[in-house]
Design an enzyme around this catalytic site. Structure first.
Site, PDB file in Angstrom:
ATOM      1  N   SER A 127       0.892  -1.193  -0.012  1.00 13.77           N
ATOM      2  CA  SER A 127      -0.356  -0.004   0.109  1.00 13.77           C
ATOM      3  C   SER A 127       1.054   1.172  -0.016  1.00 13.77           C
ATOM      4  O   SER A 127       2.492   1.466   0.602  1.00 13.77           O
ATOM      5  CB  SER A 127      -0.841   0.670   1.606  1.00 13.77           C
ATOM      6  OG  SER A 127      -1.863   1.117   1.572  1.00 13.77           O
ATOM      7  N   SER A 139      -6.150  16.460  -9.732  1.00 10.00           N
ATOM      8  CA  SER A 139      -7.892  15.942 -10.015  1.00 10.00           C
ATOM      9  C   SER A 139      -8.279  17.400 -10.351  1.00 10.00           C
ATOM     10  O   SER A 139      -7.921  18.225  -9.849  1.00 10.00           O
ATOM     11  CB  SER A 139      -8.929  14.651  -9.438  1.00 10.00           C
ATOM     12  OG  SER A 139      -9.778  15.581  -9.520  1.00 10.00           O
ATOM     13  N   TYR A 141     -11.269  13.545  -1.102  1.00  9.92           N
ATOM     14  CA  TYR A 141     -10.410  14.279  -2.183  1.00  9.92           C
ATOM     15  C   TYR A 141     -10.039  14.962  -2.756  1.00  9.92           C
ATOM     16  O   TYR A 141      -9.168  15.013  -3.376  1.00  9.92           O
ATOM     17  CB  TYR A 141     -11.858  12.997  -3.197  1.00  9.92           C
ATOM     18  CG  TYR A 141     -11.027  12.450  -4.305  1.00  9.92           C
ATOM     19  CD1 TYR A 141     -10.325  11.769  -4.746  1.00  9.92           C
ATOM     20  CD2 TYR A 141     -11.637  12.727  -6.129  1.00  9.92           C
ATOM     21  CE1 TYR A 141      -9.799  11.339  -6.020  1.00  9.92           C
ATOM     22  CE2 TYR A 141     -11.149  13.066  -7.018  1.00  9.92           C
ATOM     23  CZ  TYR A 141     -10.134  11.685  -7.016  1.00  9.92           C
ATOM     24  OH  TYR A 141      -9.696  11.783  -8.332  1.00  9.92           O
ATOM     25  N   ALA A 170      -9.313  17.433  -1.473  1.00 10.84           N
ATOM     26  CA  ALA A 170      -8.421  18.115  -0.334  1.00 10.84           C
ATOM     27  C   ALA A 170      -7.085  17.576  -0.507  1.00 10.84           C
ATOM     28  O   ALA A 170      -5.805  18.140  -0.765  1.00 10.84           O
ATOM     29  CB  ALA A 170      -8.915  17.993   1.004  1.00 10.84           C
ATOM     30  N   LYS A 173      -6.127  16.076  -3.655  1.00 13.09           N
ATOM     31  CA  LYS A 173      -5.664  16.310  -4.864  1.00 13.09           C
ATOM     32  C   LYS A 173      -5.235  17.888  -4.992  1.00 13.09           C
ATOM     33  O   LYS A 173      -4.109  17.511  -5.397  1.00 13.09           O
ATOM     34  CB  LYS A 173      -7.148  16.331  -5.885  1.00 13.09           C
ATOM     35  CG  LYS A 173      -7.068  14.712  -6.190  1.00 13.09           C
ATOM     36  CD  LYS A 173      -6.034  13.485  -6.256  1.00 13.09           C
ATOM     37  CE  LYS A 173      -6.790  12.379  -6.724  1.00 13.09           C
ATOM     38  NZ  LYS A 173      -5.328  10.892  -7.127  1.00 13.09           N
ATOM     39  N   ALA A 216     -10.392  10.396 -17.957  1.00 15.43           N
ATOM     40  CA  ALA A 216     -10.633   8.599 -18.355  1.00 15.43           C
ATOM     41  C   ALA A 216     -11.898   8.324 -17.061  1.00 15.43           C
ATOM     42  O   ALA A 216     -12.196   8.346 -16.622  1.00 15.43           O
ATOM     43  CB  ALA A 216      -9.550   8.028 -18.203  1.00 15.43           C
ATOM     44  N   GLY A 217     -12.808   7.113 -18.715  1.00 15.71           N
ATOM     45  CA  GLY A 217     -13.455   5.935 -17.848  1.00 15.71           C
ATOM     46  C   GLY A 217     -12.817   5.303 -16.711  1.00 15.71           C
ATOM     47  O   GLY A 217     -11.842   5.312 -17.512  1.00 15.71           O
ATOM     48  N   SER A 218     -13.508   5.492 -16.139  1.00 17.51           N
ATOM     49  CA  SER A 218     -13.097   4.962 -14.565  1.00 17.51           C
ATOM     50  C   SER A 218     -13.409   3.444 -13.638  1.00 17.51           C
ATOM     51  O   SER A 218     -15.112   2.806 -14.931  1.00 17.51           O
ATOM     52  CB  SER A 218     -11.956   5.548 -13.899  1.00 17.51           C
ATOM     53  OG  SER A 218     -13.217   6.188 -13.268  1.00 17.51           O
TER      54      SER A 218
HETATM   55  P1  NAD Z   1      -9.115   3.565 -10.629  1.00 15.86           P
HETATM   56  O1  NAD Z   1      -9.182   3.218  -9.148  1.00 15.86           O
HETATM   57  O2  NAD Z   1      -8.826   2.037 -11.921  1.00 15.86           O
HETATM   58  O3  NAD Z   1      -7.683   3.213  -9.791  1.00 15.86           O
HETATM   59  C1  NAD Z   1      -6.964   3.499  -9.237  1.00 15.86           C
HETATM   60  C2  NAD Z   1      -5.773   2.163  -8.581  1.00 15.86           C
HETATM   61  O4  NAD Z   1      -5.171   2.474  -7.541  1.00 15.86           O
HETATM   62  C3  NAD Z   1      -6.890   0.931  -8.358  1.00 15.86           C
HETATM   63  O5  NAD Z   1      -5.679   0.248  -8.976  1.00 15.86           O
HETATM   64  C4  NAD Z   1      -6.379   0.843  -6.548  1.00 15.86           C
HETATM   65  O6  NAD Z   1      -6.158  -0.533  -6.615  1.00 15.86           O
HETATM   66  C5  NAD Z   1      -4.790   1.428  -6.554  1.00 15.86           C
HETATM   67  N1  NAD Z   1      -4.781   2.030  -5.376  1.00 15.86           N
HETATM   68  C6  NAD Z   1      -6.011   2.529  -4.232  1.00 15.86           C
HETATM   69  N2  NAD Z   1      -5.015   2.218  -2.947  1.00 15.86           N
HETATM   70  C7  NAD Z   1      -4.354   1.562  -3.126  1.00 15.86           C
HETATM   71  C8  NAD Z   1      -3.109   2.121  -2.024  1.00 15.86           C
HETATM   72  N3  NAD Z   1      -3.209   1.989  -0.544  1.00 15.86           N
HETATM   73  N4  NAD Z   1      -1.807   1.411  -2.582  1.00 15.86           N
HETATM   74  C9  NAD Z   1      -1.322   0.859  -3.674  1.00 15.86           C
HETATM   75  N5  NAD Z   1      -2.230   0.886  -4.679  1.00 15.86           N
HETATM   76  C10 NAD Z   1      -3.865   1.327  -4.464  1.00 15.86           C
HETATM   77  O7  NAD Z   1      -8.725   5.015 -10.773  1.00 15.86           O
HETATM   78  P2  NAD Z   1      -8.556   5.508 -11.982  1.00 15.86           P
HETATM   79  O8  NAD Z   1      -9.585   6.347 -13.000  1.00 15.86           O
HETATM   80  O9  NAD Z   1      -7.680   4.273 -13.188  1.00 15.86           O
HETATM   81  O10 NAD Z   1      -7.471   6.552 -11.389  1.00 15.86           O
HETATM   82  C11 NAD Z   1      -6.329   6.342 -11.543  1.00 15.86           C
HETATM   83  C12 NAD Z   1      -5.984   8.004 -10.629  1.00 15.86           C
HETATM   84  O11 NAD Z   1      -6.648   8.516 -11.518  1.00 15.86           O
HETATM   85  C13 NAD Z   1      -6.261   8.340  -9.515  1.00 15.86           C
HETATM   86  O12 NAD Z   1      -5.451   8.671  -8.666  1.00 15.86           O
HETATM   87  C14 NAD Z   1      -7.248   9.207  -9.395  1.00 15.86           C
HETATM   88  O13 NAD Z   1      -7.505   9.742  -8.160  1.00 15.86           O
HETATM   89  C15 NAD Z   1      -6.650  10.341 -10.917  1.00 15.86           C
HETATM   90  N6  NAD Z   1      -8.188  10.321 -11.610  1.00 15.86           N
HETATM   91  C16 NAD Z   1      -8.804   9.446 -12.256  1.00 15.86           C
HETATM   92  C17 NAD Z   1      -9.733  10.731 -12.980  1.00 15.86           C
HETATM   93  C18 NAD Z   1     -11.420   9.724 -14.064  1.00 15.86           C
HETATM   94  O14 NAD Z   1     -11.975  10.527 -14.830  1.00 15.86           O
HETATM   95  N7  NAD Z   1     -10.427   8.761 -14.071  1.00 15.86           N
HETATM   96  C19 NAD Z   1      -9.518  11.968 -12.776  1.00 15.86           C
HETATM   97  C20 NAD Z   1      -9.380  12.077 -11.994  1.00 15.86           C
HETATM   98  C21 NAD Z   1      -8.207  12.022 -11.460  1.00 15.86           C
END
Ligand code: NAD
Length: 314
Positions: A74, A154, A166, A168, A170, A200-202
């Site tokens: 983690s 973000s 969240y 805060a 970021k 991105a799609g998530s």
């Molecule tokens: P996601 O949930 O698929 O990816 C986050 C990953 O982090 C997951 O695989 C999760 O298992 C891992 N994770 C969580 N806690 C963890 C920890 N303590 N230690 C190690 N790994 C851990 O989501 P995503 O959409 O791929 O997002 C990736 C990043 O981009 C994140 O930081 C998210 O906040 C940021 N983000 C995404 C979007 C979007 O539109 N998808 C927008 C803004 C920011």
């Protein structure tokens, strides 16, 4: 321009078991980097753990010819972050690239409903994880006079009514990016620290169902964010301390500016004077983008020798 490659470079990508992180790890590996694919493997709220998530992603990258190893620690504790860095060091002896991508959305909803645990968890994983990983790689990057760090913020920090922890966390990541980039620049180190705000799609959009998820996956696939991350992770990264909004095949600089403002000098002014100058202070018709806290202070009309401060807060 010649192909931007990462041969001989070692990268850590956190949260790379799926989603955006996996796309970053895949592109870096495809272009020659050795990649430590870290992921705790919990859900997007931060519950649970599954080491198989990182293992599967690393396996897929290897199947496509890349060099990747899995790590299930983690990022949310100092010990976990140190163990991730140690893992890469033991395997490959150096770390050139760190992509702080792991993040959770633990607490959403009105502030009165946010629990202490949600607040603490969001800050620990997103902001804490970024801090602990940066701290753990920093001295070795200084020693080798090379490092590229890409932090993941973000757009939520622009304002988001549905949550506080969240955005805060970021926002803290953006400030951390500026602080580390300033330190590197002031000391002439070849370490560049930039940030992105991806779209991105998530897993979260998957929960929103159709049609939104399908449209997000079509118009904003995770792979469309990866080229900018790779650019910032490359030796030729063109910026330091900057943030970019990235998605769907495009990107844009995000910056914090200061309006020209009302730069009065009457020390005994009143609230009525302040409101009388509100339009002048508020308009962004003319503004500047300070490179540092001292550059911002210098915008005031004053004879304070701010250069003296620079040695303390450079
Ligand atoms: P996601 O949930 O698929 O990816 C986050 C990953 O982090 C997951 O695989 C999760 O298992 C891992 N994770 C969580 N806690 C963890 C920890 N303590 N230690 C190690 N790994 C851990 O989501 P995503 O959409 O791929 O997002 C990736 C990043 O981009 C994140 O930081 C998210 O906040 C940021 N983000 C995404 C979007 C979007 O539109 N998808 C927008 C803004 C920011």
């Amino acid at each position: 321009m010649s192909e931007m490659r990462f041969d001989g470079k070692v990268a850590i990508v956190t949260g790379a078991g799926g989603g955006l992180g996996k796309a970053y790890a895949s592109l870096l590996a495809e272009r020659g980097a050795k990649v430590l694919v870290n992921d705790l493997g919990g859900d997007f709220i931060g519950n649970g753990a599954n080491g198989g998530y990182a293992a599967r992603a690393a396996e897929e990258i290897r199947a496509e010819g890349g060099e990747a190893e899995a790590n299930g620690e983690s990022v949310g504790t100092a010990q976990g972050a140190a163990a991730i860095v140690e893992d890469a060091m033991v395997r490959w002896g150096r770390i050139d690239i760190l992509v702080n991508n792991a993040g959770i959305v633990s607490g959403s909803g009105p502030i009165a409903t946010i629990t202490d645990a949600q607040w603490t968890n969001d800050l620990a994983v997103s902001a804490g994880g970024t801090f602990w990983l940066c701290r753990a790689v920093w001295e070795s990057m200084k020693a080798q006079d090379y490092g590229r760090i890409v932090n993941v913020a973000s757009g939520s920090w622009f304002g988001m009514g549905s949550g506080v922890p969240y955005p805060a966390a970021k926002g803290a990541i953006w400030a951390m990016t500026r602080a580390l980039a300033s330190a590197s620049q002031a000391n002439g180190w070849n370490i560049k620290v930039n940030a992105i705000m991806p779209i991105a799609g998530s897993r979260m959009t998957a929960l929103m169902g159709e049609p939104i998820n399908g449209l997000m996956q079509r118009d904003f696939p995770p792979r469309a964010v990866a080229p900018v991350v790779a650019m910032l992770a490359h030796a030729e990264a063109p910026s330091n301390g900057e943030m970019f909004s990235v998605g769907g095949g495009g990107y844009a600089r995000v910056f914090a500016g200061v309006s020209q403002g009302y730069r009065g000098t009457d020390k005994d002014w009143s609230p009525e004077d302040a409101i009388a100058h509100f339009d002048e202070a508020f308009t962004t018709e003319r503004f500047s983008v300070p490179a540092s806290s001292m550059d911002e202070a210098e915008l005031y009309t004053s004879e304070v020798p701010w250069d003296v401060f620079r040695q303390f807060v450079a």
